[in-house]
Design an enzyme around this catalytic site. Structure first.
Site, PDB file in Angstrom:
ATOM      1  N   GLU A   1       0.738  -1.270   0.025  1.00  0.00           N
ATOM      2  CA  GLU A   1       0.051  -0.090  -0.040  1.00  0.00           C
ATOM      3  C   GLU A   1       0.825   1.358  -0.141  1.00  0.00           C
ATOM      4  O   GLU A   1       1.263   1.809   0.927  1.00  0.00           O
ATOM      5  CB  GLU A   1      -0.925   0.020   1.149  1.00  0.00           C
TER       6      GLU A   1
ATOM      7  N   LYS B   1      -2.748  -2.064  -2.776  1.00  0.00           N
ATOM      8  CA  LYS B   1      -3.814  -1.230  -2.081  1.00  0.00           C
ATOM      9  C   LYS B   1      -3.322   0.219  -2.616  1.00  0.00           C
ATOM     10  O   LYS B   1      -2.583   0.860  -2.134  1.00  0.00           O
ATOM     11  CB  LYS B   1      -3.977  -1.415  -0.705  1.00  0.00           C
TER      12      LYS B   1
END
Length: 300
Positions: free
Chosen positions: A182, A219
């Site tokens: 992420e 993500k």
């Protein structure tokens, strides 16, 4: 490569092909007071960390046990370490999620962010990562999530963030888990669109270095230019690309996500928008159910 269990293979297939979204229930120390305040629990109503974490665990338990929080629309849930070690209804949280709700459990593993340098915030060191990953395996966790933040389109900074993310990801894979990488791009960045192009290209470079069995998830902030991350979603080493809400309202995040055909949601604040401790169970479940449905529809 060690033989994967039937459970792991079933969870991996669900992540790759399932319809729905990943719930982010992983607010940690720094963001917990803010999350509680939004939930109607002011700092004056608890004393010290233990009571604070007790309040947030009660909130998460209420979400997890809500009638609409099932595998019908929720594919996975990202947990904070304390939530993994705690129980819901007398059962370890990850076990309850998978065995009772059909939801794949993930664990947030990063220890927060360094100060900004080169337009980015790298992850702080994780000296106890190996022990944490071993515990995650014992608790039945499928994957992990680790977050960095990109504040501006700085090529050196973005390259460094992505390199660090993939270094951690390889450690996670070696432990038998699937990492969610992420590198968040700040939605308020003046150079958000340019940063996203740089980020996509750096991630692609790193993906091409992965070996057989080194599968990852991504993500990412919902991009300014829709579908810019399709090339990542199509990469053979990527199980799924999920989107963070990044401070957008639920409606705004869902509208933006719906324009990106190969991303599904992994929302935190947008999932809990409008929820309050003071609501009756009927009111709470109706509000949560409405958010779940909106996010699910945007993820289709």
């Amino acid at each position: 490569m060690a033989q994967k269990s039937a459970t792991f293979l079933a969870q991996a297939e669900r992540m790759k092909t399932g319809k729905g979204f990943i719930a982010a229930l992983d607010q940690s120390g720094g963001s917990t007071p803010k999350a509680l305040k939004l939930y109607g629990v002011d700092e004056g109503s608890y004393s010290g960390d233990e009571e604070m974490y007790g309040e947030i665990h009660a909130m998460r338990s209420r979400i997890i046990l809500a009638p609409d929080f099932t595998s019908e629309k929720v594919l996975g849930a990202i947990l904070f370490e304390r939530t993994m070690r705690a129980e819901v209804n007398g059962k370890p949280t990850a076990a309850l999620l998978w065995e009772d709700r059909g939801i794949v459990p993930f664990l947030k593993i990063d220890k927060g962010l360094e100060d900004e340098a080169n337009g980015v915030q790298m992850m702080k060191p994780m000296p106890e990562l190996d022990a944490l990953l071993a515990d995650a395996v014992k608790f039945g966790i499928f994957g992990t999530k680790e977050r960095s933040v990109i504040q501006e389109a700085n090529a050196d900074g973005i390259a460094a963030v992505v390199a660090q993310q993939f270094e951690v990801a390889k450690t996670v894979v070696a432990a038998g888990l699937v990492p969610i990488i992420e590198p968040e791009v700040n939605i308020h960045s003046a150079t958000k669109a340019e940063a996203e192009v740089m980020l996509r290209d750096e991630i692609l470079k790193q993906l091409n270095t992965l070996e057989d069995g080194q599968d990852v998830m991504l993500k990412l902030t919902i991009p300014t230019e829709a579908n810019i991350y399709d090339v990542l979603a199509d990469h053979p080493k990527v199980l799924r690309v999920v989107a963070l809400s990044g401070g957008y309202s639920t409606d705004d995040a869902c509208a933006r996500l719906a324009q990106n055909g190969k991303m599904i949601a992994s929302f935190s604040r947008a999932l809990t928008e409008g929820l309050s401790k003071q609501q009756s169970d009927a009111e709470f479940n109706a509000a949560l159910g409405g958010n779940i449905d909106k996010i699910y529809q945007a993820s289709l």
